[in-house]
Design an enzyme around this catalytic site. Structure first.
Site, PDB file in Angstrom:
ATOM      1  N   GLU A 632       0.840  -1.194   0.000  1.00 39.02           N
ATOM      2  CA  GLU A 632       0.000   0.000   0.000  1.00 39.02           C
ATOM      3  C   GLU A 632       0.885   1.259   0.000  1.00 39.02           C
ATOM      4  OE1 GLU A 632      -2.461  -0.313   3.451  1.00 39.02           O
ATOM      5  OE2 GLU A 632      -2.924  -2.423   3.051  1.00 39.02           O
ATOM      6  N   LEU A 661      -5.857  -2.378  -0.773  1.00 38.11           N
ATOM      7  CA  LEU A 661      -5.716  -2.322   0.678  1.00 38.11           C
ATOM      8  C   LEU A 661      -6.231  -3.616   1.303  1.00 38.11           C
ATOM      9  CD1 LEU A 661      -6.483   0.840   2.797  1.00 38.11           C
ATOM     10  CD2 LEU A 661      -6.946  -1.441   3.686  1.00 38.11           C
ATOM     11  N   GLU A 663      -4.109  -6.831   3.475  1.00 39.09           N
ATOM     12  CA  GLU A 663      -2.845  -7.471   3.832  1.00 39.09           C
ATOM     13  C   GLU A 663      -2.797  -8.938   3.429  1.00 39.09           C
ATOM     14  OE1 GLU A 663      -2.976  -3.706   5.445  1.00 39.09           O
ATOM     15  OE2 GLU A 663      -4.456  -5.298   5.806  1.00 39.09           O
ATOM     16  N   GLN A 685       2.053  -2.025   5.867  1.00 42.39           N
ATOM     17  CA  GLN A 685       2.232  -0.621   6.257  1.00 42.39           C
ATOM     18  C   GLN A 685       2.456  -0.428   7.748  1.00 42.39           C
ATOM     19  OE1 GLN A 685      -0.962   2.560   5.455  1.00 42.39           O
ATOM     20  NE2 GLN A 685       0.379   2.625   3.666  1.00 42.39           N
ATOM     21  N   HIS A 734      -0.949   2.290  15.125  1.00 43.21           N
ATOM     22  CA  HIS A 734       0.290   2.843  14.587  1.00 43.21           C
ATOM     23  C   HIS A 734       1.447   2.711  15.558  1.00 43.21           C
ATOM     24  CE1 HIS A 734      -3.075   4.904  12.504  1.00 43.21           C
ATOM     25  NE2 HIS A 734      -2.314   4.665  11.448  1.00 43.21           N
TER      26      HIS A 734
END
Length: 947
Positions: A632, A661, A663, A685, A734
């Site tokens: 991505e 998008l 995985e 990502q 994240h």
């Protein structure tokens, strides 16, 4: 419930009741209503089907006395033999676990034992019409590909090898009828069905499968054939008499009739025939009196070889050709059957990736890097992957179908044929009526085909059309086959708990073997007694093989089991790195200078972690012409953190490209690309996103070598941005710090570079290991360190590092499983073991401790799997005090593995651990409440030293 005994008895009775055809047809003739299939091909399909059925019965028999370990069978799905026949034996096949007949037929194709269609007549005059059978013709809805041979695409008629088994001969029908008791069922004629092994009488039953077996010998059969027809058989279907004349009796020779005499003699002979005698219709439409026999199966034909493979898998024999006793799978490299251990479609993303890779390689031309260990697939190959109706609901199936359609919508070609075999059940859960068809029909970009999977004639016709369409257009299609399920899901399944007797009986009535047998009899190729005798003969053959494989050795040591799990050849990897360096400094220097715009990275000054990885990726692309970087946002944007910036401009959109998008699909593309001979470097990502697709690593990537003994590999380096400590940005997704699932995957390499001068050589090592050993690596990149420049004080630039010139790559090579050690102060008081962000924090803490007179050595693991155990015990023993700094969670974190390794290797000094809390990482400043800090490291060291 339909037991093996019930199913066998029913099939035997139904076969016997079919009787004999009024008129016999030559095996070389097309089926009257079977399109392009000939009688010989129909018989071969029947042989594949009955072999598969008998293997199912054998599995139950073996399990009955504790020597068989797999009872999920293919009964009811034997129509997939026709799918194999419609494909080429070089088309890669990823099969689900009900594919016994497909596997048997594929083995026959590869052995040139699947008959070809008859050649066109040499005479210009058309043959005389035959009132009993209209001329065979292809259905009007078949594409032109089946009617012609375009210069860029071979005809599907050539999809299978030609010529029947030259050794196949026959025993007369009368002899077989006399020697067979009509009431004898499977467990008597081939005792793998219902009688437990321990109940067999060794004085009688077991004697039937030893060297004195009453089975007719090849010599006996040849003698019978010679007595019946005379002359020499050629090409499995023609005989040449003493005068050299060819006679087209398909090797079946009638009882005392060779079909080659003058017409007047044949007429006289016909006048002498008793009422009810048969007539054979030959390829020229002529009638020959007599009832010819079918060729008997050879004792060592391709079906027997395939059966031996499967039986070896059932008993976990170390001699099994693909997994070597590690699992029962359908797979063999020379058959282009890729082993899949999945039961719920997790192999489908790989199939899509393989299709995409094959098409890219076809367009890019011959191999440029000459990798001798990569599988070479034909450039026009079609990938076939099969799955059940219940699996259509699984996330991996949804991902694969969606990805295939997505790429087709963008204009990229993926030659994949999905085959959904729909028996209406997922163990006991029913597929709602019409759901599977509606689901498959609605997939954009995927052409839909459907057929009755119990009828090989219809299945072959539609499968040939589907395969031809995919091969010609290089686009995905799905073949939806309706099937039945016989004998339940597996041996222990009591299906009467969820199915009515009427429903079970309805499935038995649609038994694919019986459907094929009826067609053979109705078309005049065989009688029911002949087919039943064929079933018996193959059953005895399989029993003999089963007895033989029971005595074969099993895996008996840990070394044997893990031998092919993840072989490590560090010397070869080191040589590969040195070779890359020599190429970059020598023949490839000009291309390298051009790729870097005249200023290679070693001349640009100190680099950050992100810049070093970027440069190493570029060098990898230069060194490996079939390396591809994808994921991505990696292409146009250059990655969320700029790590892949500029790569697409340098190497083109075919090698650096953005994906959808998902995985699961990203990893599936990598798995297929690796299988196709490429060197894929997919990017996930964020680490938290990897958890959506973990099984593609655990169940698919890491198992390929293990379950194929190295015959297949899927080399791959998966780049993952992860771990915590992002300033001003974060939250759970994240800043994920969970790596336990990666360390738990056998054979998977997990690398975590902390410094720029480690990142490039570690990436080169992963790429070299992928190419040399087929290694699958996860390259976990600490996000918080991507752009870090300083270590101790702002502006000191001590976290930057120079990029090594090619001449230094060999000397700075970082082998898998080797740590890096930093000495601070005297380095004699304390050993701090850490990785990733912990390296930077530990070095800072060690500097503070040095001011207090404490000398430390900081050990950067660099590799979380395998751990650098030798380095750990050496450095731990040097001080006798170990502080493990683990930025992952306390439960299941890396620190647990480090401490266990120390204990296992005999470390007796003091040890303490500092780890993150068992918590998700929260947003903002609250993250500091659950993560490891420099202060926690310093305090932990002081506590340890105070003991």
């Amino acid at each position: 419930m339909t037991t093996p005994h019930d199913l066998d008895d029913r099939l035997r009775a139904d076969l016997a009741a079919l009787g004999v055809p009024e008129r016999r047809r030559d095996l070389g003739e097309p089926m009257p209503d079977g399109g392009s299939l000939t009688g010989a091909q129909m018989l071969a399909l029947f042989d594949a089907q009955l072999t598969s059925r008998l293997l199912d019965l054998a599995g139950r028999w073996l399990r009955g006395f504790g020597e068989g370990y797999y009872t999920i069978g293919s009964a009811g799905h034997e129509g997939n033999a026709a799918v194999a026949a419609a494909l080429r034996p070089t088309d890669p096949a990823l099969l689900h676990y009900r594919s016994g007949a497909f596997y048997c037929l594929r083995a026959a194709q590869a052995a040139d034992a699947f008959p070809s269609a008859p050649p066109a007549p040499l005479s210009a005059d058309p043959p005389a019409p035959r009132p009993s059978a209209p001329p065979a013709r292809l259905p009007a809805d078949l594409p032109d590909l089946l009617l012609a041979d375009p210069p860029d695409l071979p005809d599907p008629a050539d999809s299978g090898p030609v010529g029947p088994d030259d050794d196949a001969s026959s025993t007369s029908r009368d002899e077989r009828s006399e020697s067979r008791d009509a009431s004898r069922s499977w467990h008597e004629s081939a005792p793998m069905g219902a009688v437990p092994y321990q109940d067999l009488d060794p004085a009688t039953d077991l004697a039937l499968v030893d060297a004195e077996s009453p089975l007719p010998s090849d010599a006996d059969r040849r003698g019978d054939a010679d007595r019946r027809g005379g002359g020499e058989r050629r090409d499995g279907g023609e005989r040449r008499d003493g005068g050299g004349e060819l006679r087209g009796d398909s090797g079946r020779g009638g009882a005392g009739v060779d079909g080659g005499g003058p017409p007047e003699e044949a007429g006289v002979e016909a006048e002498r025939l008793p009422a009810g005698a048969g007539v054979a219709v030959d390829a020229d439409g002529g009638a020959t009196p007599g009832v010819p026999d079918l060729p008997s199966p050879s004792l060592d034909d391709a079906y027997a070889a395939a059966a031996r493979d499967v039986l070896r898998g059932m008993v976990a024999s170390a001699a099994e050709p693909i997994a070597g006793g590690r699992h029962k799978v359908f797979g063999r490299a020379d058959l282009a059957v890729v082993p899949t251990t999945s039961t719920i479609a997790s192999h489908l993303p790989r199939a899509v990736g393989l299709g995409l890779a094959l098409e890219r390689l076809r367009r890019s031309g011959p191999r440029a890097d000459g990798d001798p260990e990569a599988v070479a697939w034909p450039p026009d190959a079609v990938v076939v992957c099969s799955f059940g109706d219940a699996s259509v609901n699984h996330a991996t199936a949804t991902a694969a179908l969606n990805t295939a359609g997505w790429y087709d919508h963008t204009g990229l070609r993926i030659p994949v044929l999905f085959v959904c075999e729909d028996n209406g059940l997922g163990i006991s859960v029913r597929s709602p009526e019409g759901w599977v068809a509606t689901t498959l029909r609605s997939r954009p970009g995927i052409r839909y085909f459907a057929a009755d999977g119990t009828d090989v004639v219809e299945t072959y016709r539609v499968a040939a059309e589907a395969a031809a369409w995919v091969r010609r257009h290089r686009r995905p299609a799905v073949l939806h086959l309706t099937a039945v399920r016989l004998m339940g899901h597996a041996g222990a399944d009591a299906e009467t708990a969820y199915r009515s007797p009427a429903e079970i009986a309805a499935d038995v009535a649609r038994d694919p073997l019986l459907v094929t047998a009826r067609r053979l009899v109705a078309a005049g190729y065989a009688g029911g007694e002949e087919l039943l005798a064929r079933y018996d003969e193959r059953g005895w053959q399989l029993r003999r093989i089963a007895e033989e494989v029971l005595d074969e050795p099993k895996l008996t040591s840990p070394v044997e089991v893990v031998a092919e799990l993840a072989p490590r050849r560090p010397v070869r990897v080191s040589r590969a790195v040195a070779g890359s360096a020599a190429h970059a400094a020598g023949p490839g220097a000009g291309a390298r200078a051009e790729a870097f715009g005249g200023k290679p990275p070693e001349l640009t000054g100190p680099l950050t972690l992100a810049q070093s990885i970027n440069a190493a990726l570029a060098d990898g692309m230069l060194d490996h012409p079939r390396m591809a970087v994808f994921g991505e946002d990696v292409a146009a944007k250059g990655g969320v953190y700029g790590v892949t910036k500029g790569l697409r401009d340098r190497f083109g959109a075919a090698r650096v490209f953005d994906t959808l998008l998902d995985e699961t699909s990203i990893l599936g593309l990598g798995l297929g690309a690796g299988l196709a001979g490429m060197l894929p470097v997919p990017e996930i990502q964020y680490l938290a996103y990897l958890h959506n697709a973990e099984d593609q690593l655990r169940g698919e990537a890491a198992t390929m070598r293990f379950f194929s003994r190295g015959a297949f590999r899927n080399p791959m380096v998966v780049r993952v941005a992860g771990l915590a400590y992002q300033e001003g940005f974060g939250g759970h997704f994240h800043n994920d710090n969970s790596v336990a699932v990666l360390r738990d995957v056998p054979g998977l390499v997990v690398a975590v570079p902390a410094r720029p001068d480690d990142a490039a050589p570690m990436l080169r090592t992963c790429l070299a290991a992928a190419r040399v050993d087929g290694t699958v690596s996860v390259f976990l990149e600490p996000i918080a360190l991507y752009h870090a420049r300083d270590l101790y004080a702002e502006g000191d630039g001590e976290w930057l590092a120079e990029y090594a010139e090619p001449g230094a790559w060999a000397d700075r090579h970082v082998p898998i499983g080797r740590a890096r050690v930093y000495g601070i102060g005297s380095a004699e008081d304390l050993t701090i073991i850490t990785f990733g962000n912990g390296v930077r924090m530990s070095l800072r803490a060690a500097a503070r401790l040095a001011d207090e007179g404490v000398g430390s050595r900081v050990v950067d693991l660099r590799w979380l799997a395998p751990l650098p155990v030798a380095d750990l015990i050496r450095e731990a023993s040097a001080t006798g005090r170990v502080l493990v700094v683990d930025e992952t969670r306390r439960s299941g974190g890396v620190g647990e593995g480090v401490l266990s390794a120390l204990v296992d290797t005999g470390y007796v000094g003091a040890a303490r651990r500092v780890a993150a809390l068992d918590s998700f990482v929260p947003l903002g400043p609250a993250a500091h409440q659950v993560l490891v800090s420099e202060e926690a490291i310093t305090q932990g060291a002081r506590t340890l030293l105070a003991r």
